[in-house]
Design an enzyme around this catalytic site. Structure first.
Site: not given
Length: 300
Positions: A140-142, A144
């Protein structure tokens, strides 16, 4: 802390399996890959038949117990163990399902060498006595938040990665977007590639990688939309790029929309549901998390 016992798979040979080679049973019945089999067959305790070391070409008899080691035989986890937030939603001998906090990087990188989710998992492994490496299945993106699964050994990782982008492994996200997508339900089928000259930013580009996102507006308020999204592919920043492509970037998205720290300190994206087939038992599993407080506040 006392070390946890190594993870092994055990098969009691049936009459129908009598006479089969061990290699055949490991592949067909226990679903081990050639890579895993090649790694464990050289270990003293890698493959056991009735408790004695066995070779892959050996044939079995009904009633015998075949056992194979699937734990990492020599963990080389190079993550710095660091205490930190680790919200465990589910755990067994093969997988961890976590609720990742927003603002937490998944893996060490520039500027974040010892304060990532992987560092916190390494600390948890040490504290609980688990000798294992960290086997990421997806990321997951930072910014998210929400559900993600981490495998405890390479066999589980391989099995789960085979499920990615199939009906066996589904990820459903909630996002708050600026504006209202039109139509209110649809499919974004638009390839994604790097923005020229950037190492981070992506854009819809004809020469990019295939990417497809399904979306549905659940409700609207304050000029924003709560949107449910499901990925058919897994490109970097996929949801963020596709929603910006529709003219409705995620609220707070500094890269593809408008950053406003007074509203929210991250892009408003949450991994809300996760479906998968357990890599060892074959059981169908499902987890669901509510909308985070910071995202819900955007719609109040």
């Amino acid at each position: 802390m006392e070390q946890q016992p190594p993870r092994r798979l055990v098969l009691t040979v049936t009459p129908a399996q009598s006479g089969e080679k061990i290699d055949t049973l490991l592949r067909r019945e226990l679903h081990l890959s050639g890579t895993v089999i090649r790694r464990v067959k050289w270990l003293e305790n890698g493959i056991l038949l009735d408790g004695a070391r066995a070779i892959t070409g050996q044939r079995v008899a009904a009633g015998q117990e075949l056992s194979v080691l699937i734990s990492d035989p020599d963990p080389k986890c190079d993550m710095i163990p660091t205490p930190g937030p680790l919200d465990i939603v589910y755990e067994d001998a093969d997988i961890l399902v976590l609720n990742k906090a927003p603002g937490l990087s998944v893996h060490p990188g520039p500027g974040h060498f010892d304060d990532t989710l992987c560092n916190h998992i390494a600390w948890y492994y040490r504290r609980t006595g688990l000798l294992a490496d960290i086997h990421l299945v997806h990321r997951l993106d930072r910014g998210t938040s929400g559900l993600m699964v981490v495998a405890k050994h390479s066999h589980a990782q391989e099995r789960l990665k085979l499920q990615l982008h199939t009906p066996a492994f589904r990820r459903i996200y909630l996002a708050v977007c600026d504006g209202v997508p039109q139509p209110s339900e649809g499919l974004v089928d638009a390839p994604i590639g790097l923005v020229p000259g950037s190492l981070i930013a992506r854009q819809v580009a004809q020469a990019g990688q295939w990417a497809r996102t399904r979306y549905q507006v659940l409700r609207t308020a304050n000029g924003r939309s709560l949107v449910e999204l499901e990925l058919d592919s897994g490109r970097t920043h996929q949801i963020r790029v596709h929603m910006a492509h529709l003219g409705c970037p995620l609220t707070g998205d500094f890269l593809y929309g408008t950053e406003d720290q007074s509203l929210i300190t991250r892009p408003a994206l949450h991994s809300a549901q996760l479906f998968l087939t357990h890599p060892v038992t074959g059981e169908s599993l499902h987890w669901q998390l509510p909308l985070p407080v910071d995202m819900a506040a955007l719609l109040d």
